[in-house]
Design a protein around this motif. Structure first.
Motif, PDB file in Angstrom:
ATOM      1  N   ALA A  77     109.082   0.072  34.524  1.00  0.00           N
ATOM      2  CA  ALA A  77     107.982  -0.607  33.849  1.00  0.00           C
ATOM      3  C   ALA A  77     107.906  -0.135  32.404  1.00  0.00           C
ATOM      4  N   GLY A  78     107.886  -1.078  31.482  1.00  0.00           N
ATOM      5  CA  GLY A  78     107.880  -0.737  30.075  1.00  0.00           C
ATOM      6  C   GLY A  78     109.257  -0.480  29.514  1.00  0.00           C
ATOM      7  N   GLY A  79     110.282  -0.625  30.349  1.00  0.00           N
ATOM      8  CA  GLY A  79     111.650  -0.357  29.923  1.00  0.00           C
ATOM      9  C   GLY A  79     112.472  -1.625  29.789  1.00  0.00           C
ATOM     10  N   LEU A  80     113.670  -1.473  29.277  1.00  0.00           N
ATOM     11  CA  LEU A  80     114.573  -2.602  29.103  1.00  0.00           C
ATOM     12  C   LEU A  80     115.162  -3.022  30.447  1.00  0.00           C
ATOM     13  N   ALA A  81     114.994  -4.288  30.784  1.00  0.00           N
ATOM     14  CA  ALA A  81     115.469  -4.788  32.076  1.00  0.00           C
ATOM     15  C   ALA A  81     116.975  -4.735  32.203  1.00  0.00           C
ATOM     16  N   LEU A  82     117.684  -4.715  31.075  1.00  0.00           N
ATOM     17  CA  LEU A  82     119.143  -4.775  31.106  1.00  0.00           C
ATOM     18  C   LEU A  82     119.798  -3.422  31.337  1.00  0.00           C
ATOM     19  N   MET A  83     119.025  -2.349  31.446  1.00  0.00           N
ATOM     20  CA  MET A  83     119.609  -1.041  31.658  1.00  0.00           C
ATOM     21  C   MET A  83     119.951  -0.873  33.137  1.00  0.00           C
ATOM     22  N   ASN A  84     121.241  -0.709  33.423  1.00  0.00           N
ATOM     23  CA  ASN A  84     121.741  -0.573  34.787  1.00  0.00           C
ATOM     24  C   ASN A  84     122.239   0.847  35.044  1.00  0.00           C
TER      25      ASN A  84
ATOM     26  N   LEU B 190     110.383  -4.972  31.147  1.00  0.00           N
ATOM     27  CA  LEU B 190     109.750  -5.133  32.446  1.00  0.00           C
ATOM     28  C   LEU B 190     108.297  -4.675  32.377  1.00  0.00           C
ATOM     29  N   ARG B 191     107.477  -5.289  33.213  1.00  0.00           N
ATOM     30  CA  ARG B 191     106.100  -4.852  33.359  1.00  0.00           C
ATOM     31  C   ARG B 191     105.895  -4.252  34.744  1.00  0.00           C
ATOM     32  N   SER B 192     104.868  -3.459  34.871  1.00  0.00           N
ATOM     33  CA  SER B 192     104.574  -2.845  36.162  1.00  0.00           C
ATOM     34  C   SER B 192     104.212  -3.910  37.185  1.00  0.00           C
ATOM     35  N   GLY B 193     104.769  -3.771  38.379  1.00  0.00           N
ATOM     36  CA  GLY B 193     104.417  -4.659  39.471  1.00  0.00           C
ATOM     37  C   GLY B 193     103.036  -4.379  40.015  1.00  0.00           C
ATOM     38  N   ASN B 194     102.388  -3.317  39.517  1.00  0.00           N
ATOM     39  CA  ASN B 194     101.058  -2.944  39.988  1.00  0.00           C
ATOM     40  C   ASN B 194      99.947  -3.413  39.057  1.00  0.00           C
TER      41      ASN B 194
ATOM     42  N   ASP C  38     105.320 -11.885  38.189  1.00  0.00           N
ATOM     43  CA  ASP C  38     105.698 -13.155  37.572  1.00  0.00           C
ATOM     44  C   ASP C  38     106.436 -12.919  36.256  1.00  0.00           C
ATOM     45  N   TRP C  39     105.945 -11.982  35.478  1.00  0.00           N
ATOM     46  CA  TRP C  39     106.613 -11.641  34.213  1.00  0.00           C
ATOM     47  C   TRP C  39     108.043 -11.181  34.474  1.00  0.00           C
TER      48      TRP C  39
ATOM     49  N   ARG D  23     110.511 -13.868  35.453  1.00  0.00           N
ATOM     50  CA  ARG D  23     111.017 -14.646  34.322  1.00  0.00           C
ATOM     51  C   ARG D  23     112.146 -13.908  33.608  1.00  0.00           C
ATOM     52  N   VAL D  24     111.979 -12.612  33.420  1.00  0.00           N
ATOM     53  CA  VAL D  24     113.008 -11.811  32.756  1.00  0.00           C
ATOM     54  C   VAL D  24     114.285 -11.769  33.599  1.00  0.00           C
ATOM     55  N   PHE D  25     114.110 -11.585  34.914  1.00  0.00           N
ATOM     56  CA  PHE D  25     115.273 -11.546  35.800  1.00  0.00           C
ATOM     57  C   PHE D  25     116.030 -12.872  35.773  1.00  0.00           C
TER      58      PHE D  25
END
Length: 251
Positions: free
Chosen positions: A65-72, A224-228, A234-235, A238-240
């Motif tokens: 959460a708060g991080g870059l979604a593309l970091m694997n 990414l945003r927190s799922g909590n 939903d956010w 969309r990113v995924f």
């Protein structure tokens, strides 16, 4: 005012290290963040790798959460954490020549990507070979390590080099050799490691820099945003959907 109690002394030591990194590594952190932004903007993918406890900092920037979604996470079986039994096997695998190349051959890493390699000592065969093999494949490498180890220890890689010698950008965590900040007359060994605190802070500073750099270019950072929190799922969905081809921890 410094604190004489062990807990206070540890906080003082950690804060001092964070201040040193903030002041002395600012230029390198800026460069590392810009490189991640360059990679995202050009269609590349981002990966992080660490062995043993260095894997904690790598995992902290993946699906965050708060991080870059593309970091694997680039995982190497048996060395990501201390869940392998016995735990000492993970340390032994870090010294095996040829393992990093085999892992990269079987990974989705490709030219144009960026790989962050975290290794406190930077002396073992695995992180050194990982950096060498990645760069040979056209991958940019950011190393997070304690440069002090190169002056006080012997490399365990056949080349005699350290992680710091094999990276495009090096971030020095300033951690003292041995990774223990405290001593007491009544305790026979130094204790209280700070490498996880400092290394995680360095990486989050790099991620913050990358997000800001993307925004400056008119590109919405894939965060990414927190799922909590309401609307978080939903956010993230969309990113995924938008970046799914560059995200591997959902497959």
């Amino acid at each position: 005012m410094s604190d004489s109690k062990p807990a206070g002394r540890f906080f003082d030591a950690a804060i001092g290290l964070l201040q040193r990194v903030r002041d002395e590594e600012a230029q390198n952190i800026e460069a590392a963040g810009a490189l991640l932004a360059d990679t995202v903007a050009s269609g590349g993918r981002l990966f992080a790798f660490g062995a043993g406890h260095s894997s904690l900092a790598a995992q902290d920037v993946v699906y965050r959460a708060g991080g870059l979604a593309l970091m694997n996470l680039l995982a190497v079986p048996g060395v990501v954490g201390v869940d392998v039994m016995p735990a000492t096997l993970g340390s032994a695998l870090e010294r095996v020549d040829g393992l990093a190349g085999a892992v990269l051959d079987c990974s989705p890493v490709r030219p144009g990507d960026t790989l962050v390699i975290i290794s406190l000592s930077g002396r073992n065969a695995l992180p050194v070979e990982m950096a060498m093999s990645a760069r040979a494949r056209g991958v940019k490498v950011i190393g997070v390590t304690s440069v002090a180890y190169a002056t006080e220890t012997t490399s365990r890689h056949l080349s005699g080099t350290y992680l710091k010698d094999r990276c495009d950008i090096v971030l020095d965590s300033k951690i003292a050799v041995g990774d223990a900040e405290l001593t007491l007359d009544t305790v026979p060994a130094p204790f209280a490691p700070a490498s996880t605190v400092v290394t995680s802070a360095i990486l989050q500073a790099v991620m913050a820099t990358a997000a800001s750099s993307l925004a400056d270019r008119g590109i919405e950072p894939p965060l990414l945003r927190s799922g909590n929190v309401d609307g978080g799922h939903d956010w993230n969905g969309r990113v995924f959907e938008e970046y799914g081809e560059r995200i591997f921890y959902r497959r």
